[in-house]
Design an enzyme around this catalytic site. Structure first.
Site, PDB file in Angstrom:
ATOM      1  N   TYR A 264      58.622   7.280 -47.088  1.00 42.06           N
ATOM      2  CA  TYR A 264      57.906   8.553 -47.013  1.00 42.06           C
ATOM      3  C   TYR A 264      58.854   9.719 -47.338  1.00 42.06           C
ATOM      4  O   TYR A 264      58.530  10.595 -48.148  1.00 42.06           O
ATOM      5  CB  TYR A 264      57.327   8.694 -45.599  1.00 42.06           C
ATOM      6  CG  TYR A 264      56.565   9.970 -45.328  1.00 42.06           C
ATOM      7  CD1 TYR A 264      55.286  10.157 -45.856  1.00 42.06           C
ATOM      8  CD2 TYR A 264      57.094  10.967 -44.516  1.00 42.06           C
ATOM      9  CE1 TYR A 264      54.566  11.315 -45.583  1.00 42.06           C
ATOM     10  CE2 TYR A 264      56.385  12.129 -44.240  1.00 42.06           C
ATOM     11  CZ  TYR A 264      55.117  12.292 -44.775  1.00 42.06           C
ATOM     12  OH  TYR A 264      54.408  13.443 -44.510  1.00 42.06           O
TER      13      TYR A 264
ATOM     14  N   LYS B 290      58.723  12.539 -50.420  1.00 38.06           N
ATOM     15  CA  LYS B 290      58.633  13.979 -50.154  1.00 38.06           C
ATOM     16  C   LYS B 290      59.851  14.719 -50.731  1.00 38.06           C
ATOM     17  O   LYS B 290      59.707  15.829 -51.257  1.00 38.06           O
ATOM     18  CB  LYS B 290      58.482  14.239 -48.653  1.00 38.06           C
ATOM     19  CG  LYS B 290      57.173  13.713 -48.077  1.00 38.06           C
ATOM     20  CD  LYS B 290      55.963  14.353 -48.736  1.00 38.06           C
ATOM     21  CE  LYS B 290      54.650  13.981 -48.069  1.00 38.06           C
ATOM     22  NZ  LYS B 290      53.490  14.628 -48.709  1.00 38.06           N
TER      23      LYS B 290
HETATM   24  N1  LIG Z   1      50.461  15.879 -40.114  1.00 39.81           N
HETATM   25  C1  LIG Z   1      51.749  16.129 -40.172  1.00 39.81           C
HETATM   26  O1  LIG Z   1      52.438  16.234 -39.154  1.00 39.81           O
HETATM   27  C2  LIG Z   1      52.422  16.318 -41.502  1.00 39.81           C
HETATM   28  C3  LIG Z   1      53.754  16.706 -41.496  1.00 39.81           C
HETATM   29  C4  LIG Z   1      54.412  16.914 -42.696  1.00 39.81           C
HETATM   30  C5  LIG Z   1      53.731  16.719 -43.882  1.00 39.81           C
HETATM   31  N2  LIG Z   1      52.432  16.325 -43.860  1.00 39.81           N
HETATM   32  C6  LIG Z   1      51.785  16.137 -45.164  1.00 39.81           C
HETATM   33  O2  LIG Z   1      50.623  16.938 -45.221  1.00 39.81           O
HETATM   34  C7  LIG Z   1      49.651  16.319 -46.057  1.00 39.81           C
HETATM   35  C8  LIG Z   1      48.345  16.189 -45.299  1.00 39.81           C
HETATM   36  O3  LIG Z   1      48.594  15.446 -44.126  1.00 39.81           O
HETATM   37  P1  LIG Z   1      47.518  15.284 -42.944  1.00 39.81           P
HETATM   38  O4  LIG Z   1      48.291  15.097 -41.703  1.00 39.81           O
HETATM   39  O5  LIG Z   1      46.502  16.350 -43.035  1.00 39.81           O
HETATM   40  O6  LIG Z   1      46.886  13.874 -43.372  1.00 39.81           O
HETATM   41  P2  LIG Z   1      45.548  13.152 -42.883  1.00 39.81           P
HETATM   42  O7  LIG Z   1      44.969  13.828 -41.690  1.00 39.81           O
HETATM   43  O8  LIG Z   1      45.897  11.715 -42.804  1.00 39.81           O
HETATM   44  O9  LIG Z   1      44.557  13.412 -44.127  1.00 39.81           O
HETATM   45  C9  LIG Z   1      44.918  12.886 -45.370  1.00 39.81           C
HETATM   46  C10 LIG Z   1      44.010  13.433 -46.433  1.00 39.81           C
HETATM   47  O10 LIG Z   1      44.482  12.928 -47.696  1.00 39.81           O
HETATM   48  C11 LIG Z   1      43.430  12.210 -48.323  1.00 39.81           C
HETATM   49  N3  LIG Z   1      43.975  11.083 -49.061  1.00 39.81           N
HETATM   50  C12 LIG Z   1      44.749  10.082 -48.615  1.00 39.81           C
HETATM   51  N4  LIG Z   1      45.035   9.240 -49.613  1.00 39.81           N
HETATM   52  C13 LIG Z   1      44.419   9.732 -50.723  1.00 39.81           C
HETATM   53  C14 LIG Z   1      44.315   9.303 -52.065  1.00 39.81           C
HETATM   54  N5  LIG Z   1      44.934   8.203 -52.488  1.00 39.81           N
HETATM   55  N6  LIG Z   1      43.579  10.049 -52.924  1.00 39.81           N
HETATM   56  C15 LIG Z   1      42.942  11.179 -52.517  1.00 39.81           C
HETATM   57  N7  LIG Z   1      43.007  11.627 -51.237  1.00 39.81           N
HETATM   58  C16 LIG Z   1      43.729  10.908 -50.367  1.00 39.81           C
HETATM   59  C17 LIG Z   1      42.500  11.782 -47.218  1.00 39.81           C
HETATM   60  O11 LIG Z   1      41.226  11.557 -47.809  1.00 39.81           O
HETATM   61  P3  LIG Z   1      40.189  10.490 -47.168  1.00 39.81           P
HETATM   62  O12 LIG Z   1      39.746  11.133 -45.877  1.00 39.81           O
HETATM   63  O13 LIG Z   1      39.100  10.358 -48.146  1.00 39.81           O
HETATM   64  O14 LIG Z   1      40.973   9.243 -46.930  1.00 39.81           O
HETATM   65  C18 LIG Z   1      42.579  12.998 -46.298  1.00 39.81           C
HETATM   66  O15 LIG Z   1      41.739  14.028 -46.771  1.00 39.81           O
HETATM   67  C19 LIG Z   1      50.259  14.976 -46.487  1.00 39.81           C
HETATM   68  O16 LIG Z   1      50.864  15.108 -47.748  1.00 39.81           O
HETATM   69  C20 LIG Z   1      51.321  14.732 -45.433  1.00 39.81           C
HETATM   70  O17 LIG Z   1      52.349  13.902 -45.908  1.00 39.81           O
HETATM   71  C21 LIG Z   1      51.763  16.110 -42.710  1.00 39.81           C
END
Ligand SMILES: NC(=O)c1ccc[n+]([C@@H]2O[C@H](COP(=O)([O-])OP(=O)(O)OC[C@H]3O[C@@H](n4cnc5c(N)ncnc54)[C@H](OP(=O)(O)O)[C@@H]3O)[C@@H](O)[C@H]2O)c1
Length: 252
Positions: free
Chosen positions: A160, A164
């Site tokens: 991961y 990133k």
């Molecule tokens: N949460 C954290 O603490 C955190 C921290 C640092 C960075 N991030 C980054 O922030 C971003 C969003 O994270 P999140 O926590 O909001 O994630 P999340 O709640 O798991 O939601 C993921 C989203 O991405 C979509 N997705 C996953 N795989 C996909 C694919 N192959 N094609 C199209 N859409 C896809 C999902 O769609 P479906 O619902 O249709 O599956 C969902 O809308 C990510 O890049 C993550 O790495 C998150």
């Protein structure tokens, strides 16, 4: 219909992975700023429709757009159709991402391939297709969602973190490449944010993470969305190649 008085009035924005979590909050924020928002998702169709309904209920304009960001052909078909429909694409937010955590000795090659395809390949393919329209328009914003772990590292997240950190390098290189066409490319690097991705953490891991946050709490999707909205807006026109940390001070 878009809002007549917002800073992104008349613009079209695409947010990948906008059915849930951070992407959902970004879609709502860009719509609040006046953009017509394409809400991309992979499988959560009902949730993506609910995001569109929430935007419309607030007086904004949006549509769902399904494609897997791990599939370059599907990306090209989806984004090109969006551009044909609206004749423009002003803002691309590469937010979709997956974690697929695991220690290196047990990490599966299939998981490595998938996380690279989605987190890194998705950003490459979406940016490539969107850049064609933005370069022609001599205007555009690309904003990539990375993570604090690209700077700090984290045991169990080598794959991961690699994706990133790769996106951050891609951000800087593409910022230089597209600058002469007035297209800016930036990243927002969240820390620990309350979404489905972090809901799966054990109480112990969660409290260890929060213990490493100087502000002493997790962040909200809306706090990340506000940073993305700033970089998409007219006051950020002189910022490119930047990685903006939204992590409560976890890395400084
Ligand atoms: N949460 C954290 O603490 C955190 C921290 C640092 C960075 N991030 C980054 O922030 C971003 C969003 O994270 P999140 O926590 O909001 O994630 P999340 O709640 O798991 O939601 C993921 C989203 O991405 C979509 N997705 C996953 N795989 C996909 C694919 N192959 N094609 C199209 N859409 C896809 C999902 O769609 P479906 O619902 O249709 O599956 C969902 O809308 C990510 O890049 C993550 O790495 C998150």
């Amino acid at each position: 219909m878009t809002r007549a008085d917002g800073p992104l009035d008349g613009q079209v924005a695409l947010v990948t992975g906008a059915s849930r979590g951070i992407g959902r909050a970004i879609a709502l924020e860009l719509a609040r700023m006046g953009a017509h928002v394409a809400v991309n998702y992979q499988s959560s169709e009902d949730a993506a429709r609910a995001v569109v309904q929430a935007i419309e209920a607030g007086g904004g304009s949006a549509e769902t757009l399904r494609f897997d960001v791990g599939d370059g052909d599907a990306i090209a078909a989806g984004i090109n159709a969006l551009v044909v429909r609206h004749k423009r694409l002003d803002v691309l937010v590469n937010n979709a991402g997956i974690a697929l955590d695991g220690l290196i000795l047990r990490y599966r090659a299939d998981d490595w391939k998938r996380i690279v395809d989605v987190n890194l390949g998705g950003v490459f393919h979406c940016s490539k297709v969107a850049a064609r329209t933005m370069v022609r328009a001599r205007s555009g914003r690309i904003i990539n969602v990375t993570s604090v772990v690209s700077a700090t590292g984290n045991a169990g997240q080598s794959a991961y973190a690699a994706t990133k950190a790769g996106v951050e390098g891609f951000t800087r290189a593409l910022a230089r490449e597209l600058a002469s066409r007035s297209v800016t490319v930036n990243a927002v690097a969240p820390g620990v944010i309350d979404t489905d991705m972090t809901a799966a953490l054990s109480a112990e891991t969660r409290s260890a993470y929060v213990g490493a946050v100087p502000l002493g709490r997790t962040g909200t999707p809306e706090e990340v969305a506000a940073a993305v909205g700033f970089l998409a807006g007219p006051t950020a026109g002189y910022i490119t190649g930047h990685v903006l940390a939204v992590n409560g001070g976890m890395s400084m």
